[in-house]
Structure formats: C-alpha cells, structure tokens
Scaffold this motif. Structure first.
Motif, short mmCIF file in Angstrom:
data_model
loop_
_atom_site.label_atom_id
_atom_site.label_comp_id
_atom_site.label_asym_id
_atom_site.label_seq_id
_atom_site.Cartn_x
_atom_site.Cartn_y
_atom_site.Cartn_z
N GLU A 37 0.82 -2.13 -6.73
CA GLU A 37 0.49 -1.48 -8.00
C GLU A 37 1.48 -0.35 -8.25
OE1 GLU A 37 -3.39 0.31 -10.30
OE2 GLU A 37 -3.39 0.35 -8.12
N ASN A 173 5.89 -12.28 -5.08
CA ASN A 173 4.99 -11.46 -4.29
C ASN A 173 4.48 -12.37 -3.17
OD1 ASN A 173 2.88 -9.94 -3.21
ND2 ASN A 173 1.55 -10.16 -4.99
N TYR A 204 6.63 -10.33 -12.69
CA TYR A 204 7.64 -9.37 -12.23
C TYR A 204 9.01 -9.60 -12.88
CZ TYR A 204 4.28 -8.27 -8.51
OH TYR A 204 3.16 -7.89 -7.81
N LYS A 236 2.69 -4.80 -14.28
CA LYS A 236 3.77 -4.37 -13.39
C LYS A 236 4.88 -3.65 -14.14
CE LYS A 236 1.40 -6.73 -10.34
NZ LYS A 236 0.53 -6.10 -9.35
N THR A 241 -1.83 -1.59 -14.95
CA THR A 241 -2.72 -2.46 -14.18
C THR A 241 -4.17 -2.38 -14.64
OG1 THR A 241 -2.82 -0.71 -12.52
CG2 THR A 241 -1.30 -2.52 -12.10
N ALA A 319 10.63 -7.85 -7.85
CA ALA A 319 9.31 -7.23 -7.65
C ALA A 319 9.47 -5.87 -6.98
CB ALA A 319 8.38 -8.16 -6.86
#
Length: 389
Positions: A37, A173, A204, A236, A241, A319
């Motif tokens: 996050e 991720n 991302y 992101k 979030t 990311a």
C-alpha cells in the motif's frame, strides 16, 4: 444440524499474508515491509474533489457502469498513456477496486472445467477467484532466471484443449517483474494460435522504472484487444487504496455480462470515490510522476543494500516490491520470515504466500519511507550476519 457452508468456499485458504500482520499487531517496535500500500496520502486536489462532491450532496447511486464523466476521462487517459482505445459507453465499467473486476471477469467468462492459466508467484486472489467461478486453475511456475517473466515456451507448454483464459499479472506483485513489448508480442502469438482470452491486471502500470520505456498493455497489440479484459484502478498509482475504485475495459460482449453481475451484486462503485477519481485521472499525472520517482529512489536504495549484504535479488523494474532469494540459509520462506519477526521485529512476507514456487524467496515492499527502509534493512543485515556465522 446440516453443514451451513459451501464446500467450495471452505476449501479456499485464507491469504498467507495475514498471519504475519496478526502476529506483528501484538508486538512493539515492529517495522513492516509487508504491506502493498502506498505510504503517500491521496493528493489534496483529489481529496478536495471528493469533499466537494459531499458538500454538494452528490450521494446518490451512479449508473451501474459508473459516472459517464469518469469513464470519458479514463478513455482519454488510456489512449494518451498506453495507445489503446475503448468506447466508454459499451466497453468500460467502474468497479469496487481492481479486485472486483478480477472476480466478475472470471465469473462472466468461465464455465465449469474451463482452465485458467495463472503465472506464479502472483497476487493471492487469482486462484480463489478462478475456483469460485467454477474454473480450474492451472499454475505456470515462473523462473528467477527469466526474471519471473512469462515466456512463450512456458505458456505453450501449459495449454490444453480446456484452456480458456490466461491471467497476465504484470507489473507483478510480488516479484516486481515487468513484461516488455517483445515479451508480450511473443506470448500474443501463442494466445491467438490457441484462441485464448487474457485477463490483464495492470494495476501497477504507472509504476515501471525501465529506462526510456513505458508500460505496454497487451490490449494494444494487433489482434489482442478483442481477446483482453484490461483491469486497472486508482489504488496504487494515485495512493487511493481506501477509496476502493477500479475499472475494467473489455469487448462489449464480455463487458455486458460483467456489468450484469456487478448490477446484482454491487449496484455501483462508491459515488464520492468516483467524483474524486475524475480529478485524479484528469489532473493527476504530475502526482503519479512524483510518487513514481520516489519509489524508484527507494528501489535503487534497496538494491544497493542487497548488494552490500551479498543477498541475491534480481532487479525488479515494476510495482514497489523486491523478491530476494534466501535459499542459502537452508530455511523455508516461512521459517525465515517468522524468525525475522521474532528476533528483529521486521515483517516481510514469505514467497510461498504467492504460490509454491515462491519458496526460497521473500516479498519486501518499498512503499515505505527511506528512514523506515534503512532501519528495517539494518535489522535484516544483522539477522543475515548471524545466520552466516
């Protein structure tokens, strides 16, 4: 008394990430490198638009597919940034985060027994969503020597007559791996050859660090737009979030059925979040660029420290995660992460939380301040020294 629970749901495991946060919550002086996050606040001009929408009493439902104004801005953004065009009216919908989009795309596309190819290590929701949609997950184990990219050969070897859908989770991720245009072009030929569809999770997309190269969406390649459900969102890139907002773009024939599920299960995404997102996608490029540059500085610092520790880690270019290898220490990923937490009070996530082929690796998030990263990496270095004695 009869069992009140569905057999299918009871067989789906809980996320492997949560265990370490539950333990850490009971400890003092813990530093976490485990949360995926952003540590930035949502930029003020975006928050202001959400606040303004509340002040104006804009608290009713939007249309099921989302605010027209927001969809128009997303269509402009996708064309501007990634050279792919969608009809905002028939090929786009706003969802409750990218996670809802993944769920309803699979439910809209899969019949019982349809095989879903899921490259791993990858986000924890893909396999459960496939199972809950009556699909049959088939895992493709990605390899460190390929920088955890999916190769055309790996894809070809995993296809059977029952294969219908490929999940394409890049930038990735937990590994931070990216797929460049040449990588996507190679797998696109396999996809077209076998008449498959793609669920491309591009949450991302704005967080890529390859010199002189932007993210490429597979939907922009010839013959792929009609085979792709493109998923993205605001969590992101825009540090949103908690606003819980994502979107899906797909051919009309798929999007209509996704919208039907959304209509019955959700109604619409949060209205306040949608008004804020209009401002984000319309005027947030500078915010994204600033956060991306900060993440890139942290990424470089992390790789520098790993090099100093002689800790093996391929360089991630997407990311905000690194995926160092800890196989030299003769422990499982979970054992290593557990001892790190107990002895050094640092939270990292075992690679196995993202698939069995993550064994021997850790996910370390650099969505934290440099000060926190420095202290956590000092503790990691101390821990490694003890293990090497």
């Amino acid at each position: 008394m009869r069992n009140p629970l569905s057999e299918r749901i009871t067989e789906v495991p809980f996320s492997g990430i949560r265990k370490f946060f539950d333990i850490a919550a009971e400890m003092k002086d813990v530093i976490s490198l485990g949360v995926g996050e952003p540590d930035f606040d949502t930029p003020w001009h975006i928050r202001d638009e959400g606040i303004y929408s509340l002040e104006k009493g804009r608290t009713a439902y939007t249309s099921n597919a989302g605010l027209k104004e927001l969809k128009i801005e997303i269509a402009k953004y996708l064309n501007r940034r990634f050279q792919v065009s969608y009809d905002y009216n028939t090929e786009m919908m706003i969802t409750v985060g990218g996670s809802e989009a993944i769920d309803i795309a699979m439910r809209a596309m899969l019949d019982p027994g349809d095989e879903v190819l899921i490259p791993q290590p990858s986000y924890v929701s893909y396999m459960p969503c496939a199972v809950l949609a009556n699909g049959a997950p088939v895992i493709i184990n990605l390899k460190e020597e390929n920088e955890f990219r999916l190769t055309a050969e790996e894809l070809e070897a995993s296809i059977t007559p029952k294969t219908k859908l490929l999940v394409l989770p890049f930038p990735n991720n937990p590994t931070g791996a990216v797929m460049e245009r040449k990588d996507l072009e190679a797998i696109a030929e396999v996809i077209k050859k076998h008449d498959l569809f793609v669920l491309s999770d591009e949450i991302y997309a704005e967080l890529t660090y390859l010199e002189g190269q932007d993210h490429v969406t597979i939907a922009s390649l010839p013959g792929m737009r009609e085979r792709t459900v493109l998923i993205n969102g605001f969590s992101k890139a825009y540090a949103m979030t908690g606003w819980r907002l994502g979107y899906a773009c797909a051919p009309k024939v798929i999007l209509e059925q996704m919208l039907k599920i959304h209509q019955y299960a959700i109604m619409c995404a949060p209205t306040t979040s949608q008004y804020a997102a209009v401002e984000a996608v319309r005027s947030g490029d500078a915010d994204v660029a600033g956060m991306r540059e900060e993440y890139n500085g942290r990424r470089r610092y992390l790789m520098h420290r790993f090099h100093e520790m002689n800790l093996k880690c391929f360089e991630p270019f997407g990311a905000f995660y690194a995926f160092p290898c800890i196989q030299e220490f003769g422990m499982t990923s979970e054992e290593f992460a557990t001892r790190m937490l107990q002895e050094e009070k640092v939270v990292v996530v075992p690679g196995t939380a993202f698939g069995d082929c993550g064994e021997g690796f850790l996910r370390i998030s650099y969505a934290y301040s440099l000060e926190s990263l420095k202290e956590a990496l000092d503790r990691l270095e101390s821990f490694i020294r003890k293990l090497r004695k």
